[in-house]
Scaffold this motif. Structure first.
Motif, PDB file in Angstrom:
ATOM      1  N   GLU A  34      -3.160   2.312   7.588  1.00  0.00           N
ATOM      2  CA  GLU A  34      -2.765   2.645   8.955  1.00  0.00           C
ATOM      3  C   GLU A  34      -3.929   2.403   9.920  1.00  0.00           C
ATOM      4  O   GLU A  34      -3.746   1.872  11.013  1.00  0.00           O
ATOM      5  N   ARG A  35      -5.132   2.787   9.495  1.00  0.00           N
ATOM      6  CA  ARG A  35      -6.322   2.568  10.313  1.00  0.00           C
ATOM      7  C   ARG A  35      -6.537   1.084  10.591  1.00  0.00           C
ATOM      8  O   ARG A  35      -7.005   0.694  11.660  1.00  0.00           O
ATOM      9  N   ARG A  36      -6.134   0.250   9.631  1.00  0.00           N
ATOM     10  CA  ARG A  36      -6.291  -1.202   9.784  1.00  0.00           C
ATOM     11  C   ARG A  36      -5.096  -1.846  10.471  1.00  0.00           C
ATOM     12  O   ARG A  36      -4.950  -3.067  10.481  1.00  0.00           O
ATOM     13  N   ASN A  37      -4.217  -1.017  11.013  1.00  0.00           N
ATOM     14  CA  ASN A  37      -3.046  -1.477  11.775  1.00  0.00           C
ATOM     15  C   ASN A  37      -2.045  -2.268  10.943  1.00  0.00           C
ATOM     16  O   ASN A  37      -1.379  -3.168  11.456  1.00  0.00           O
ATOM     17  N   VAL A  38      -1.939  -1.935   9.659  1.00  0.00           N
ATOM     18  CA  VAL A  38      -0.893  -2.534   8.827  1.00  0.00           C
ATOM     19  C   VAL A  38       0.434  -1.900   9.235  1.00  0.00           C
ATOM     20  O   VAL A  38       0.498  -0.701   9.524  1.00  0.00           O
ATOM     21  N   LYS A  39       1.490  -2.688   9.280  1.00  0.00           N
ATOM     22  CA  LYS A  39       2.805  -2.187   9.692  1.00  0.00           C
ATOM     23  C   LYS A  39       3.223  -1.016   8.806  1.00  0.00           C
ATOM     24  O   LYS A  39       3.046  -1.035   7.595  1.00  0.00           O
ATOM     25  N   LYS A  40       3.830   0.006   9.435  1.00  0.00           N
ATOM     26  CA  LYS A  40       4.244   1.204   8.706  1.00  0.00           C
ATOM     27  C   LYS A  40       5.227   0.872   7.581  1.00  0.00           C
ATOM     28  O   LYS A  40       5.176   1.472   6.515  1.00  0.00           O
ATOM     29  N   GLY A  41       6.108  -0.079   7.789  1.00  0.00           N
ATOM     30  CA  GLY A  41       7.056  -0.471   6.747  1.00  0.00           C
ATOM     31  C   GLY A  41       6.353  -1.059   5.532  1.00  0.00           C
ATOM     32  O   GLY A  41       6.750  -0.814   4.395  1.00  0.00           O
ATOM     33  N   VAL A  42       5.304  -1.832   5.763  1.00  0.00           N
ATOM     34  CA  VAL A  42       4.527  -2.412   4.664  1.00  0.00           C
ATOM     35  C   VAL A  42       3.817  -1.303   3.899  1.00  0.00           C
ATOM     36  O   VAL A  42       3.812  -1.290   2.664  1.00  0.00           O
ATOM     37  N   ILE A  43       3.254  -0.345   4.616  1.00  0.00           N
ATOM     38  CA  ILE A  43       2.577   0.773   3.959  1.00  0.00           C
ATOM     39  C   ILE A  43       3.561   1.544   3.091  1.00  0.00           C
ATOM     40  O   ILE A  43       3.276   1.849   1.932  1.00  0.00           O
ATOM     41  N   ARG A  44       4.728   1.848   3.622  1.00  0.00           N
ATOM     42  CA  ARG A  44       5.760   2.559   2.848  1.00  0.00           C
ATOM     43  C   ARG A  44       6.142   1.789   1.594  1.00  0.00           C
ATOM     44  O   ARG A  44       6.310   2.364   0.527  1.00  0.00           O
ATOM     45  N   ASP A  45       6.283   0.483   1.733  1.00  0.00           N
ATOM     46  CA  ASP A  45       6.631  -0.337   0.569  1.00  0.00           C
ATOM     47  C   ASP A  45       5.556  -0.260  -0.503  1.00  0.00           C
ATOM     48  O   ASP A  45       5.848  -0.052  -1.676  1.00  0.00           O
ATOM     49  N   VAL A  46       4.306  -0.392  -0.111  1.00  0.00           N
ATOM     50  CA  VAL A  46       3.208  -0.442  -1.070  1.00  0.00           C
ATOM     51  C   VAL A  46       3.001   0.899  -1.779  1.00  0.00           C
ATOM     52  O   VAL A  46       2.775   0.936  -2.981  1.00  0.00           O
ATOM     53  N   VAL A  47       3.089   1.990  -1.046  1.00  0.00           N
ATOM     54  CA  VAL A  47       2.797   3.287  -1.676  1.00  0.00           C
ATOM     55  C   VAL A  47       4.022   3.963  -2.276  1.00  0.00           C
ATOM     56  O   VAL A  47       3.872   4.940  -3.006  1.00  0.00           O
TER      57      VAL A  47
END
Length: 57
Positions: A34-47
């Motif tokens: 999130e700090r690196r401005n990765v899209k929230k949807g991508v973060i949800r997918d990865v974790v």
């Protein structure tokens, strides 16, 4: 991660098996992405979502 998130399935794991591990690894990863401005949807997918799909949960 930032280069390949849209092209491949990425699964983050805290690996809480028999070896020493950080139980906060996934939340820390999510905050860093999130700090690196990765899209929230991508973060949800990865974790979460990619692992759910992979393991059929």
């Amino acid at each position: 991660m930032e280069e390949y998130a849209d092209e491949v399935t990425l699964i983050a794991s805290s690996d809480l098996g028999s070896l020493a591990a950080d139980p906060l690894a996934l939340p820390k990863l999510a905050l860093e992405l999130e700090r690196r401005n990765v899209k929230k949807g991508v973060i949800r997918d990865v974790v979460a979502r990619d692992a759910e799909r992979f393991y059929g949960l």
